[in-house]
Design a protein around this motif. Sequence first.
Motif, PDB file in Angstrom:
ATOM      1  N   ALA A  64     -14.657 -30.454  15.328  1.00 20.89           N
ATOM      2  CA  ALA A  64     -15.015 -31.391  16.397  1.00 20.89           C
ATOM      3  C   ALA A  64     -15.674 -30.654  17.557  1.00 20.89           C
ATOM      4  CB  ALA A  64     -13.781 -32.141  16.870  1.00 20.89           C
ATOM      5  N   SER A  65     -15.143 -29.482  17.909  1.00 22.57           N
ATOM      6  CA  SER A  65     -15.750 -28.687  18.983  1.00 22.57           C
ATOM      7  C   SER A  65     -17.164 -28.255  18.605  1.00 22.57           C
ATOM      8  CB  SER A  65     -14.895 -27.451  19.266  1.00 22.57           C
ATOM      9  OG  SER A  65     -13.614 -27.818  19.713  1.00 22.57           O
ATOM     10  N   PHE A  66     -17.313 -27.864  17.349  1.00 24.22           N
ATOM     11  CA  PHE A  66     -18.623 -27.451  16.849  1.00 24.22           C
ATOM     12  C   PHE A  66     -19.593 -28.631  16.857  1.00 24.22           C
ATOM     13  CE2 PHE A  66     -21.322 -26.337  12.996  1.00 24.22           C
ATOM     14  CZ  PHE A  66     -22.098 -25.403  13.670  1.00 24.22           C
ATOM     15  N   THR A  67     -19.119 -29.782  16.378  1.00 19.44           N
ATOM     16  CA  THR A  67     -19.961 -30.981  16.364  1.00 19.44           C
ATOM     17  C   THR A  67     -20.383 -31.363  17.771  1.00 19.44           C
ATOM     18  OG1 THR A  67     -18.853 -31.790  14.370  1.00 19.44           O
ATOM     19  CG2 THR A  67     -20.044 -33.418  15.671  1.00 19.44           C
ATOM     20  N   SER A  68     -19.454 -31.227  18.721  1.00 24.83           N
ATOM     21  CA  SER A  68     -19.771 -31.523  20.117  1.00 24.83           C
ATOM     22  C   SER A  68     -20.874 -30.602  20.628  1.00 24.83           C
ATOM     23  CB  SER A  68     -18.508 -31.359  20.967  1.00 24.83           C
ATOM     24  OG  SER A  68     -18.784 -31.604  22.325  1.00 24.83           O
ATOM     25  N   ALA A  69     -20.773 -29.320  20.282  1.00 20.48           N
ATOM     26  CA  ALA A  69     -21.818 -28.373  20.692  1.00 20.48           C
ATOM     27  C   ALA A  69     -23.142 -28.687  20.000  1.00 20.48           C
ATOM     28  CB  ALA A  69     -21.374 -26.945  20.374  1.00 20.48           C
ATOM     29  N   LEU A  70     -23.075 -29.152  18.766  1.00 19.01           N
ATOM     30  CA  LEU A  70     -24.294 -29.480  18.033  1.00 19.01           C
ATOM     31  C   LEU A  70     -25.050 -30.650  18.671  1.00 19.01           C
ATOM     32  CD1 LEU A  70     -23.221 -29.147  14.281  1.00 19.01           C
ATOM     33  CD2 LEU A  70     -24.853 -27.719  15.510  1.00 19.01           C
ATOM     34  N   THR A  71     -24.303 -31.598  19.255  1.00 17.64           N
ATOM     35  CA  THR A  71     -24.995 -32.712  19.904  1.00 17.64           C
ATOM     36  C   THR A  71     -25.843 -32.214  21.073  1.00 17.64           C
ATOM     37  OG1 THR A  71     -23.125 -33.195  21.368  1.00 17.64           O
ATOM     38  CG2 THR A  71     -23.185 -34.342  19.266  1.00 17.64           C
ATOM     39  N   ARG A  72     -25.363 -31.207  21.751  1.00 15.56           N
ATOM     40  CA  ARG A  72     -26.152 -30.617  22.844  1.00 15.56           C
ATOM     41  C   ARG A  72     -27.299 -29.761  22.295  1.00 15.56           C
ATOM     42  NH1 ARG A  72     -23.656 -31.412  27.677  1.00 15.56           N
ATOM     43  NH2 ARG A  72     -21.483 -32.103  27.587  1.00 15.56           N
ATOM     44  N   PHE A  73     -27.028 -29.100  21.192  1.00 14.34           N
ATOM     45  CA  PHE A  73     -28.095 -28.343  20.532  1.00 14.34           C
ATOM     46  C   PHE A  73     -29.212 -29.292  20.094  1.00 14.34           C
ATOM     47  CE2 PHE A  73     -29.819 -27.067  16.346  1.00 14.34           C
ATOM     48  CZ  PHE A  73     -30.501 -25.908  16.713  1.00 14.34           C
ATOM     49  N   ASP A  74     -28.836 -30.429  19.539  1.00 17.63           N
ATOM     50  CA  ASP A  74     -29.831 -31.410  19.112  1.00 17.63           C
ATOM     51  C   ASP A  74     -30.660 -31.904  20.294  1.00 17.63           C
ATOM     52  OD1 ASP A  74     -28.833 -31.149  16.567  1.00 17.63           O
ATOM     53  OD2 ASP A  74     -27.628 -32.979  16.639  1.00 17.63           O
ATOM     54  N   GLN A  75     -30.019 -31.988  21.460  1.00 18.31           N
ATOM     55  CA  GLN A  75     -30.752 -32.407  22.655  1.00 18.31           C
ATOM     56  C   GLN A  75     -31.831 -31.386  23.018  1.00 18.31           C
ATOM     57  OE1 GLN A  75     -30.521 -35.239  24.086  1.00 18.31           O
ATOM     58  NE2 GLN A  75     -31.721 -34.952  25.945  1.00 18.31           N
ATOM     59  N   LEU A  76     -31.532 -30.108  22.808  1.00 22.25           N
ATOM     60  CA  LEU A  76     -32.544 -29.066  23.038  1.00 22.25           C
ATOM     61  C   LEU A  76     -33.742 -29.268  22.114  1.00 22.25           C
ATOM     62  CD1 LEU A  76     -30.266 -25.887  23.303  1.00 22.25           C
ATOM     63  CD2 LEU A  76     -31.361 -27.115  25.187  1.00 22.25           C
ATOM     64  N   LEU A  77     -33.457 -29.632  20.861  1.00 21.61           N
ATOM     65  CA  LEU A  77     -34.544 -29.881  19.910  1.00 21.61           C
ATOM     66  C   LEU A  77     -35.380 -31.085  20.341  1.00 21.61           C
ATOM     67  CD1 LEU A  77     -32.743 -29.369  16.455  1.00 21.61           C
ATOM     68  CD2 LEU A  77     -33.776 -27.655  17.968  1.00 21.61           C
ATOM     69  N   ARG A  78     -34.711 -32.122  20.862  1.00 21.69           N
ATOM     70  CA  ARG A  78     -35.414 -33.331  21.299  1.00 21.69           C
ATOM     71  C   ARG A  78     -36.399 -33.040  22.424  1.00 21.69           C
ATOM     72  NH1 ARG A  78     -31.075 -38.091  22.338  1.00 21.69           N
ATOM     73  NH2 ARG A  78     -32.984 -39.043  23.161  1.00 21.69           N
ATOM     74  N   GLN A  79     -36.064 -32.053  23.245  1.00 23.83           N
ATOM     75  CA  GLN A  79     -36.893 -31.766  24.430  1.00 23.83           C
ATOM     76  C   GLN A  79     -38.174 -31.014  24.093  1.00 23.83           C
ATOM     77  OE1 GLN A  79     -34.095 -29.648  26.875  1.00 23.83           O
ATOM     78  NE2 GLN A  79     -33.033 -31.495  27.552  1.00 23.83           N
ATOM     79  N   ILE A  80     -38.255 -30.454  22.904  1.00 28.68           N
ATOM     80  CA  ILE A  80     -39.457 -29.722  22.501  1.00 28.68           C
ATOM     81  C   ILE A  80     -40.569 -30.718  22.180  1.00 28.68           C
ATOM     82  CG2 ILE A  80     -40.433 -28.104  20.831  1.00 28.68           C
ATOM     83  CD1 ILE A  80     -37.599 -27.015  20.397  1.00 28.68           C
ATOM     84  N   PRO A  81     -41.745 -30.591  22.807  1.00 31.53           N
ATOM     85  CA  PRO A  81     -42.860 -31.520  22.531  1.00 31.53           C
ATOM     86  C   PRO A  81     -43.188 -31.555  21.030  1.00 31.53           C
ATOM     87  CG  PRO A  81     -43.358 -30.188  24.448  1.00 31.53           C
ATOM     88  CD  PRO A  81     -42.104 -29.616  23.849  1.00 31.53           C
ATOM     89  N   ASP A  82     -43.616 -32.712  20.547  1.00 33.66           N
ATOM     90  CA  ASP A  82     -43.861 -32.910  19.118  1.00 33.66           C
ATOM     91  C   ASP A  82     -44.805 -31.864  18.528  1.00 33.66           C
ATOM     92  OD1 ASP A  82     -42.199 -35.063  19.258  1.00 33.66           O
ATOM     93  OD2 ASP A  82     -43.784 -36.580  19.154  1.00 33.66           O
ATOM     94  N   GLY A  83     -45.877 -31.574  19.227  1.00 32.61           N
ATOM     95  CA  GLY A  83     -46.850 -30.605  18.714  1.00 32.61           C
ATOM     96  C   GLY A  83     -46.250 -29.218  18.589  1.00 32.61           C
ATOM     97  N   ASP A  84     -45.508 -28.802  19.630  1.00 24.79           N
ATOM     98  CA  ASP A  84     -44.862 -27.487  19.595  1.00 24.79           C
ATOM     99  C   ASP A  84     -43.801 -27.434  18.489  1.00 24.79           C
ATOM    100  OD1 ASP A  84     -46.438 -26.869  21.740  1.00 24.79           O
ATOM    101  OD2 ASP A  84     -44.846 -27.069  23.241  1.00 24.79           O
ATOM    102  N   TRP A  85     -43.112 -28.559  18.308  1.00 24.95           N
ATOM    103  CA  TRP A  85     -42.077 -28.616  17.279  1.00 24.95           C
ATOM    104  C   TRP A  85     -42.680 -28.465  15.884  1.00 24.95           C
ATOM    105  CZ3 TRP A  85     -37.196 -27.946  16.487  1.00 24.95           C
ATOM    106  CH2 TRP A  85     -36.558 -28.470  15.366  1.00 24.95           C
ATOM    107  N   ALA A  86     -43.760 -29.162  15.626  1.00 29.95           N
ATOM    108  CA  ALA A  86     -44.421 -29.080  14.319  1.00 29.95           C
ATOM    109  C   ALA A  86     -44.882 -27.653  14.037  1.00 29.95           C
ATOM    110  CB  ALA A  86     -45.596 -30.050  14.263  1.00 29.95           C
ATOM    111  N   ALA A  87     -45.410 -26.982  15.062  1.00 24.14           N
ATOM    112  CA  ALA A  87     -45.867 -25.601  14.892  1.00 24.14           C
ATOM    113  C   ALA A  87     -44.682 -24.663  14.639  1.00 24.14           C
ATOM    114  CB  ALA A  87     -46.642 -25.155  16.123  1.00 24.14           C
TER     115      ALA A  87
END
Length: 596
Positions: free
Chosen positions: A102-125
């Motif tokens: 559960a602690s790990f999953t909680s941290a992953l939700t914040r990690f996923d938020q970091l991924l969301r913040q990356i612009p689509d073009g930069d993410w694809a690259a």
Amino acid sequence: MSQYSLVWDLDVFFPGGSGSAEFAQFLQRMERDVEQFRQAVLAAAGAGAVADRGTIAGLVERMQNVTLMLREADSFASCLAAENQHDKKAVQLAGRISSLNASFTSALTRFDQLLRQIPDGDWAALLQEEPFRAIAYPLDERRRLAMEKLAPEQESLIADLAVDGYHGWEEAYNTAVGKFKIDFDENGKSVSLSAGQAANKLHSPNRDVRVRLFADWEKAWADSADYAADALNRLAGFRLQVYKHRGWDSVLKEPLAINRMSEKTLNVMWDVIDRNKAPFVDYLRRKADMFGLGSLSWHDVDAPVGTSAKEVPFDEAARMIVSQFRSFSPKMADFAEMAFEKRWIEAEDRPGKRPGGFCTSFPIKGETRIFMTYANTASNVATLAHELGHAYHQHVMNDMPALAQEYAMNVAETASTFAEMIVADAAVGQAENREERLALIEDKIQRSVAFFMNIHARFLFETEFYERRKQGLVGVDQLCELMEDAQRRAYKEALGEYHPHFWASKLHFYITGVPFYNFPYTFGYLFSSGIYAVAQREGAAFEDKYVSLLRDTGSMTVERLAEKHLGVDLTQPDFWQGAVDLAVRDVNQFMEMTKT
């Protein structure tokens, strides 16, 4: 004396069972690594800028290491709890691991938020670069799914509350099942049967045994129904509340996403099955005639035809499976032989074990473990082959990154069912006489009935149950009515007696990790039929193609997997019809052999 042990070896991982000092140290290291990952994510989130490539790469490496450790720990605790339901320390360890997860999953939700913040073009690259290329699909999947969820703080809270709430109800159910006992009169002697032992006896060739035991079975689950109904209602209520707050209007959204398949594929599969049930209804009626019955009862469906179904000792089953795997794939046969020799399988028939069977992986050690209760039946041989199929699937992925190893339940069931088919078809071909051949063909048909009717009943039940649960708690009587109605619909009214408390007795309804733990089995069965047809056509040349398909299961949707490796479209009925036709062929053979 048996050549192969029926008791597995867990000490190779952490000697000492639930009291293992090495496992205690492993958990301490894991707690440290989870906390370090959490702190690293918080630091990256607090930096106030979009995370750069180096930061993401470092977090991904930490995440994958923790993922492997959690899988290793969870597998060990699960094995301990399954082999001895009275091991309270194992239950405590599982709770500790659940909290860490559960602690790990909680941290992953914040990690996923970091991924969301990356612009689509930069993410694809970014996904085209190393070390991301090999895990591009699961990473992109995380980012996409995160956009459909709540804010990280809310998702973290859900994960924390789920430990003693949502997942706690699953554990409460397992505890209740661990105390389940049926006192049964066997040859004038009273024996106390666990849930797993009683379930095995429901397949007895002796109808008197089945009739008496089924009556006791139904009564025992009726006595426990209030507890089961509490667990089922509460875990469903938790799910529905989470879905409501996320704005999800379909209870199938999560299970379909987990299984990486579209609703169109699911609907087409069930439609084709439903249109082709007539031959299976004819089979059930023919079987009733052979038993001298007007119609089959629930406990008759899996009963063997005649008395020719010989017992198969464990050693003989092992040799049979290895030999039949070898006719398709030497690599698969060598793996199975190793699993038997190295004691990777817990099969002993003894009190105190959890019912059912499973395969679980220890990815750090690069091994798997198989759990079942072996009672020398043809059905047990099929289960053993099934679980070895799971184990081989994991085996061919051991060298891959942790994220690329995370394949869904439906394709997991593909590998296991494919292994069953190899064994079942070879056994039919090697039958020594008509009676044995008929029994083996009928055993194959029983699996088709299970996937097309039993599993369909579970799917229909859960679909209706969740609609009712939206209006409030669903009582025991209503649950029994829903279950029997679903069984009548799925079996096309072919049975004379049903199992209204099946919702209480089937642990699959209480598994919180994967909602709707039913349709993936049927998908896997039919998808494996398509793979099996290709394997029969191509022979030895298909071995490496099969391994390639398995290695891709964690890296694409099932529709893309089928298109790439089989050249078929799963959203159209043609593939499903061809797969169902293979099962109907067995029925036609049975009907021809039993006509008078």
